[in-house]
Design a protein around this motif. Structure first.
Motif, PDB file in Angstrom:
ATOM      1  N   GLY A 192       0.849  -1.183   0.000  1.00 42.13           N
ATOM      2  CA  GLY A 192       0.000   0.000   0.000  1.00 42.13           C
ATOM      3  C   GLY A 192       0.882   1.229   0.000  1.00 42.13           C
ATOM      4  O   GLY A 192       2.113   1.126   0.054  1.00 42.13           O
ATOM      5  N   PRO A 193       0.294   2.410  -0.025  1.00 47.05           N
ATOM      6  CA  PRO A 193       1.095   3.633  -0.061  1.00 47.05           C
ATOM      7  C   PRO A 193       2.014   3.767   1.147  1.00 47.05           C
ATOM      8  O   PRO A 193       3.097   4.346   1.045  1.00 47.05           O
ATOM      9  N   GLU A 194       1.596   3.224   2.288  1.00 43.66           N
ATOM     10  CA  GLU A 194       2.430   3.292   3.488  1.00 43.66           C
ATOM     11  C   GLU A 194       3.622   2.343   3.417  1.00 43.66           C
ATOM     12  O   GLU A 194       4.540   2.431   4.230  1.00 43.66           O
ATOM     13  N   SER A 195       3.630   1.445   2.443  1.00 42.18           N
ATOM     14  CA  SER A 195       4.694   0.447   2.307  1.00 42.18           C
ATOM     15  C   SER A 195       5.745   0.841   1.283  1.00 42.18           C
ATOM     16  O   SER A 195       6.671   0.080   1.028  1.00 42.18           O
ATOM     17  N   CYS A 196       5.584   1.995   0.656  1.00 39.33           N
ATOM     18  CA  CYS A 196       6.479   2.405  -0.435  1.00 39.33           C
ATOM     19  C   CYS A 196       6.924   3.851  -0.235  1.00 39.33           C
ATOM     20  O   CYS A 196       6.255   4.619   0.429  1.00 39.33           O
ATOM     21  N   HIS A 197       8.015   4.191  -0.845  1.00 39.62           N
ATOM     22  CA  HIS A 197       8.446   5.587  -0.908  1.00 39.62           C
ATOM     23  C   HIS A 197       9.193   5.785  -2.215  1.00 39.62           C
ATOM     24  O   HIS A 197       9.729   4.843  -2.788  1.00 39.62           O
ATOM     25  N   ARG A 198       9.189   6.992  -2.673  1.00 38.45           N
ATOM     26  CA  ARG A 198       9.955   7.259  -3.892  1.00 38.45           C
ATOM     27  C   ARG A 198      11.340   7.698  -3.488  1.00 38.45           C
ATOM     28  O   ARG A 198      11.542   8.313  -2.441  1.00 38.45           O
ATOM     29  N   THR A 199      12.264   7.374  -4.315  1.00 41.06           N
ATOM     30  CA  THR A 199      13.647   7.730  -4.044  1.00 41.06           C
ATOM     31  C   THR A 199      13.926   9.123  -4.574  1.00 41.06           C
ATOM     32  O   THR A 199      13.150   9.680  -5.348  1.00 41.06           O
ATOM     33  N   ARG A 200      15.019   9.618  -4.171  1.00 38.60           N
ATOM     34  CA  ARG A 200      15.506  10.821  -4.838  1.00 38.60           C
ATOM     35  C   ARG A 200      15.834  10.413  -6.262  1.00 38.60           C
ATOM     36  O   ARG A 200      15.899   9.239  -6.582  1.00 38.60           O
TER      37      ARG A 200
END
Length: 155
Positions: free
Chosen positions: A138-146
């Motif tokens: 879900g969105p809480e399980s991911c992040h975008r990198t620089r």
């Protein structure tokens, strides 16, 4: 009103995608191509779109190599727009948008079209984002990198 900057050179893939195909008529043309429409007149009849706008959108889709213009399959003098491999790769995006709309934009019991699996005649299963090891994310399980810049190969 301030003019929006072009997003075609953005470092964000979502921004670039929206710049390329995020306009509603463009996405509806792609949807219709997945439904088997190929000729200018078929797209116009389906969408009720002015010829100049349709022509402009089809031109963009061919420039982006999502559609290719080729002689008609029936041997007539007409030309047809066919999905390329790049165009076919948009299918999950269209399905995801469809499923989101089915879930959030229709009242219970309201009539709407349904995407069916040709092999079994059943509705297509809901799409999920999964990790490499198969976990549902879900969105809480991911992040975008620089921004990741490709490293230069040593010569």
């Amino acid at each position: 009103m301030a003019r929006q900057p072009a997003l075609e050179h953005s470092e964000c893939p979502v921004a670039r995608t929206l710049e390329a195909i995020g306009e509603r008529w463009t996405l509806l043309i792609i949807r219709d191509a997945f439904d088997g429409l190929r000729r200018f007149s078929e797209f116009q009849k389906s969408l009720g779109l002015a010829k100049n706008i349709l022509a402009a959108r089809l031109k963009v889709l061919t420039e982006l190599q999502l559609l290719a213009l080729q002689p008609a399959a029936d041997g007539s003098a007409y030309k047809e727009y066919v999905l390329t491999a790049r165009g076919r790769s948009v299918f999950p995006l269209i399905v995801c948008m469809r499923q989101w709309g089915e879930q959030h934009l229709f009242e219970a019991g309201e009539a709407h079209s349904v995407l069916l699996d040709d092999a079994g005649g059943q509705p297509v299963a809901a799409m999920e984002v999964r990790s490499v090891d198969g976990r549902v994310l879900g969105p809480e399980s991911c992040h975008r990198t620089r921004v990741i810049r490709p490293s230069r190969q040593a010569s």
